[in-house]
Design a protein around this motif. Structure first.
Motif, PDB file in Angstrom:
ATOM      1  N   LEU A  75       0.844  -1.232  -0.014  1.00 13.54           N
ATOM      2  CA  LEU A  75       0.147  -0.116  -0.082  1.00 13.54           C
ATOM      3  C   LEU A  75       1.011   1.327  -0.110  1.00 13.54           C
ATOM      4  O   LEU A  75       1.866   1.377   0.852  1.00 13.54           O
ATOM      5  N   GLY A  76       0.570   2.156  -0.997  1.00 14.43           N
ATOM      6  CA  GLY A  76       1.391   3.543  -0.905  1.00 14.43           C
ATOM      7  C   GLY A  76       0.831   4.460  -0.202  1.00 14.43           C
ATOM      8  O   GLY A  76      -0.432   4.098   0.700  1.00 14.43           O
ATOM      9  N   GLY A  77       1.322   5.672  -0.162  1.00 13.07           N
ATOM     10  CA  GLY A  77       0.976   6.686   0.902  1.00 13.07           C
ATOM     11  C   GLY A  77      -0.500   7.176   0.598  1.00 13.07           C
ATOM     12  O   GLY A  77      -1.314   7.387   1.869  1.00 13.07           O
TER      13      GLY A  77
ATOM     14  N   GLY B 137       9.892  18.468  -5.833  1.00 14.82           N
ATOM     15  CA  GLY B 137       9.118  19.870  -6.163  1.00 14.82           C
ATOM     16  C   GLY B 137       7.957  20.180  -5.202  1.00 14.82           C
ATOM     17  O   GLY B 137       7.182  21.131  -5.323  1.00 14.82           O
ATOM     18  N   ARG B 138       7.936  19.173  -4.100  1.00 13.26           N
ATOM     19  CA  ARG B 138       6.673  19.294  -3.382  1.00 13.26           C
ATOM     20  C   ARG B 138       6.918  20.044  -1.894  1.00 13.26           C
ATOM     21  O   ARG B 138       6.121  20.322  -1.037  1.00 13.26           O
ATOM     22  N   GLY B 139       8.427  20.269  -1.763  1.00 13.70           N
ATOM     23  CA  GLY B 139       8.520  20.982  -0.284  1.00 13.70           C
ATOM     24  C   GLY B 139       9.780  20.219   0.041  1.00 13.70           C
ATOM     25  O   GLY B 139      10.468  19.400  -0.605  1.00 13.70           O
TER      26      GLY B 139
ATOM     27  N   ASP C  58      12.823   1.073   2.104  1.00  3.69           N
ATOM     28  CA  ASP C  58      11.887   1.243   1.124  1.00  3.69           C
ATOM     29  C   ASP C  58      10.889   0.125   1.164  1.00  3.69           C
ATOM     30  O   ASP C  58      11.111  -1.086   1.131  1.00  3.69           O
ATOM     31  N   LYS C  59       9.382   0.347   1.442  1.00  2.00           N
ATOM     32  CA  LYS C  59       8.556  -0.589   1.650  1.00  2.00           C
ATOM     33  C   LYS C  59       8.324  -1.414   0.082  1.00  2.00           C
ATOM     34  O   LYS C  59       7.879  -2.608   0.383  1.00  2.00           O
ATOM     35  N   ASP C  60       8.559  -0.850  -0.960  1.00  2.99           N
ATOM     36  CA  ASP C  60       8.685  -1.490  -2.196  1.00  2.99           C
ATOM     37  C   ASP C  60       9.250  -2.648  -2.249  1.00  2.99           C
ATOM     38  O   ASP C  60       9.203  -3.796  -2.519  1.00  2.99           O
TER      39      ASP C  60
ATOM     40  N   THR D 254      -0.407   2.754  -5.906  1.00  2.00           N
ATOM     41  CA  THR D 254       0.216   3.889  -5.707  1.00  2.00           C
ATOM     42  C   THR D 254      -0.869   4.821  -6.264  1.00  2.00           C
ATOM     43  O   THR D 254      -2.090   4.458  -6.262  1.00  2.00           O
ATOM     44  N   ALA D 255      -0.359   6.088  -6.502  1.00  3.69           N
ATOM     45  CA  ALA D 255      -1.226   7.277  -6.924  1.00  3.69           C
ATOM     46  C   ALA D 255      -1.630   7.545  -8.397  1.00  3.69           C
ATOM     47  O   ALA D 255      -2.166   8.246  -9.091  1.00  3.69           O
ATOM     48  N   VAL D 256      -0.837   6.572  -9.074  1.00  2.81           N
ATOM     49  CA  VAL D 256      -1.109   6.665 -10.729  1.00  2.81           C
ATOM     50  C   VAL D 256      -1.698   5.086 -11.314  1.00  2.81           C
ATOM     51  O   VAL D 256      -1.270   4.079 -10.711  1.00  2.81           O
TER      52      VAL D 256
ATOM     53  N   ASN E 213       8.076   9.172 -20.407  1.00  3.32           N
ATOM     54  CA  ASN E 213       8.181  10.545 -20.864  1.00  3.32           C
ATOM     55  C   ASN E 213       7.165  11.170 -19.674  1.00  3.32           C
ATOM     56  O   ASN E 213       6.176  12.002 -20.165  1.00  3.32           O
ATOM     57  N   PHE E 214       6.874  10.799 -18.647  1.00  4.10           N
ATOM     58  CA  PHE E 214       6.094  11.294 -17.450  1.00  4.10           C
ATOM     59  C   PHE E 214       5.970  12.720 -17.485  1.00  4.10           C
ATOM     60  O   PHE E 214       6.883  13.388 -17.315  1.00  4.10           O
ATOM     61  N   ASN E 215       4.684  13.233 -17.546  1.00  2.54           N
ATOM     62  CA  ASN E 215       4.207  14.433 -17.291  1.00  2.54           C
ATOM     63  C   ASN E 215       4.878  15.687 -18.503  1.00  2.54           C
ATOM     64  O   ASN E 215       4.895  16.780 -18.458  1.00  2.54           O
TER      65      ASN E 215
HETATM   66  N1  LIG Z   1       7.344   7.407 -15.054  1.00  5.74           N
HETATM   67  C1  LIG Z   1       6.468   7.580 -14.156  1.00  5.74           C
HETATM   68  N2  LIG Z   1       5.154   7.127 -14.373  1.00  5.74           N
HETATM   69  C2  LIG Z   1       4.414   7.173 -13.242  1.00  5.74           C
HETATM   70  N3  LIG Z   1       4.371   8.006 -12.113  1.00  5.74           N
HETATM   71  C3  LIG Z   1       5.322   8.448 -12.085  1.00  5.74           C
HETATM   72  C4  LIG Z   1       6.520   8.272 -12.974  1.00  5.74           C
HETATM   73  N4  LIG Z   1       7.731   9.015 -12.437  1.00  5.74           N
HETATM   74  C5  LIG Z   1       7.414   9.485 -11.230  1.00  5.74           C
HETATM   75  N5  LIG Z   1       6.122   9.242 -10.872  1.00  5.74           N
HETATM   76  C6  LIG Z   1       5.203   9.724  -9.694  1.00  5.74           C
HETATM   77  O1  LIG Z   1       5.467   8.657  -8.923  1.00  5.74           O
HETATM   78  C7  LIG Z   1       4.576   8.469  -7.772  1.00  5.74           C
HETATM   79  C8  LIG Z   1       4.451   7.370  -7.083  1.00  5.74           C
HETATM   80  O2  LIG Z   1       5.429   7.543  -6.071  1.00  5.74           O
HETATM   81  P1  LIG Z   1       5.116   7.763  -4.570  1.00  5.74           P
HETATM   82  O3  LIG Z   1       4.294   9.001  -4.380  1.00  5.74           O
HETATM   83  O4  LIG Z   1       6.510   7.880  -4.058  1.00  5.74           O
HETATM   84  O5  LIG Z   1       4.555   6.555  -4.007  1.00  5.74           O
HETATM   85  P2  LIG Z   1       3.632   5.763  -2.905  1.00  5.74           P
HETATM   86  O6  LIG Z   1       2.280   5.612  -3.536  1.00  5.74           O
HETATM   87  O7  LIG Z   1       4.483   4.582  -2.414  1.00  5.74           O
HETATM   88  O8  LIG Z   1       3.767   7.058  -1.725  1.00  5.74           O
HETATM   89  C9  LIG Z   1       3.223   8.814  -8.804  1.00  5.74           C
HETATM   90  O9  LIG Z   1       2.235   9.296  -8.120  1.00  5.74           O
HETATM   91  C10 LIG Z   1       3.791   9.726  -9.728  1.00  5.74           C
HETATM   92  O10 LIG Z   1       3.465  10.922  -9.445  1.00  5.74           O
END
Ligand SMILES: Nc1ncnc2c1ncn2[C@@H]1O[C@H](COP(=O)(O)OP(=O)(O)O)[C@@H](O)[C@H]1O
Ligand SMILES: NC(=O)OP(=O)(O)O
Length: 310
Positions: free
Chosen positions: A9-11, A152-154, A208-210, A229-231, A237-239
């Protein structure tokens, strides 16, 4: 087909503070119980970045006030396993009872062996705790605390994050599964320990939990590692305007993408590396990276990114 699954489980499955966690675990429990209802054998693992930082900070403040000892990071990880496991096992129990499923849920305090010579001990990289402003970060740095800008989040405190070498309680996890339990284990990557003969000494680190989940999945002969995770999918070519979501990736393709710097350090990179580790550990082993609420669809092959050794 029934599978032995390690579900990391991610954050976003736990939130960032007490109130968010209480709320998040209810949604998380629904998604997990969907998989239990499908007949899969489940081992749940989870992160602890925000929680372990909060625990460490609280004990640090108490130590300053009462001239006490600062709590070792290994003990902070142990506390985070108990606190997160408690919320998760409670939410899972309730969700299962609501659906008429009677299955014991057990949170296991889990130690993970690391190498005392791991270079990660001299280069802290794992962000923990809440985000800080630049001035708060500068103040901590002037006191000798390791702090980094986090994607970039702080700013956040950073601690050492050595690679997991062995899961000390792996036989207990297997026994729980064989007895029909849902096991919650290697919380926060596991309590980092260094072997000193028969003694296991706590290390100042957060694993690292993963990575810990991948090593556990290998050791308990899981069929599938799911990293939530959140994606919904991993992208190349993310973002960027030419972003491309991936349905599948071979270990060789993953290696190539890592060389091209496609995955951000500290976020997607450790997930892909952990996935490569598990998927190449034996034939037929796969890793799925997706969203919590898409886990069931992902197992059915309808979404997520699958990493296999083709
Ligand atoms: N190539 C990529 N493809 C998809 N997501 C990416 C990529 N590179 C960075 N990310 C980011 O990585 C994040 C997942 O990492 P993180 O937030 O550390 O995970 P966790 O869910 O374990 O807390 C995604 O939400 C996305 O914003
Ligand atoms: N220990 C760990 O990997 O925690 P996060 O996933 O919260 O960073």
């Amino acid at each position: 087909m029934k599978k032995r699954i390690v579900l990391a489980l991610g954050g976003n499955a736990l939130g960032e503070d007490l109130a968010q966690q209480m709320h998040a675990v209810k949604t998380t429990a629904k998604a997990i119980v969907d998989l239990i209802a499908e007949g899969h054998e489940l081992v749940i693992t989870h992160g602890n970045g925000p929680q372990v930082g909060m625990i460490h900070q609280a004990f640090e403040a108490a130590a300053v006030q009462h001239h006490g000892q600062v709590l070792p990071m290994s003990v902070c990880v142990a506390l985070s396993q108990g606190y997160i496991g408690y919320d998760l096992q409670n939410a899972l129990r309730e969700e299962m009872l609501n659906r008429g499923i009677h299955k014991p849920v057990t949170t296991l305090v889990t130690q993970v062996q690391v190498d005392k010579h791991d270079p990660a001990f001299i280069e802290p990289s794992k962000p923990i705790g809440s985000f800080l402003s630049k001035s708060e970060a500068e103040k901590l740095m002037s006191q000798g605390v390791a702090v980094r800008e986090d994607s970039g989040r702080g700013w956040r405190r950073v601690v050492a994050s050595p690679k997991p070498k062995d899961i000390i309680e792996k036989e207990s996890v297997k026994a729980l599964l064989e007895a029909g339990h849902v096991a919650i284990t290697v919380g926060g990557g596991g309590i980092p320990v260094i072997a000193q003969g028969n003694h296991l000494k706590g290390a100042s680190a957060v694993i690292d939990k993963d990575w810990a989940s991948a090593v556990l999945a290998e050791m308990i002969c899981a069929d599938l590692l799911i990293i939530l995770t959140a994606v919904e999918k991993v992208a190349i070519n993310f973002n960027r305007p030419d972003q491309q979501w991936l349905d599948a990736m071979s270990v060789d393709e993953a290696k190539r993408y890592i060389k091209e710097d496609q995955f951000a350090k500290g976020s997607m990179l450790p997930k892909v590396e952990a996935a490569m580790h598990f998927s190449s550990s034996a034939p037929g082993r796969e890793t799925l990276i997706t969203l919590l609420e898409k886990a069931s669809e992902g197992i059915a092959g309808k979404t997520g990114t699958r990493l296999r050794n083709m």
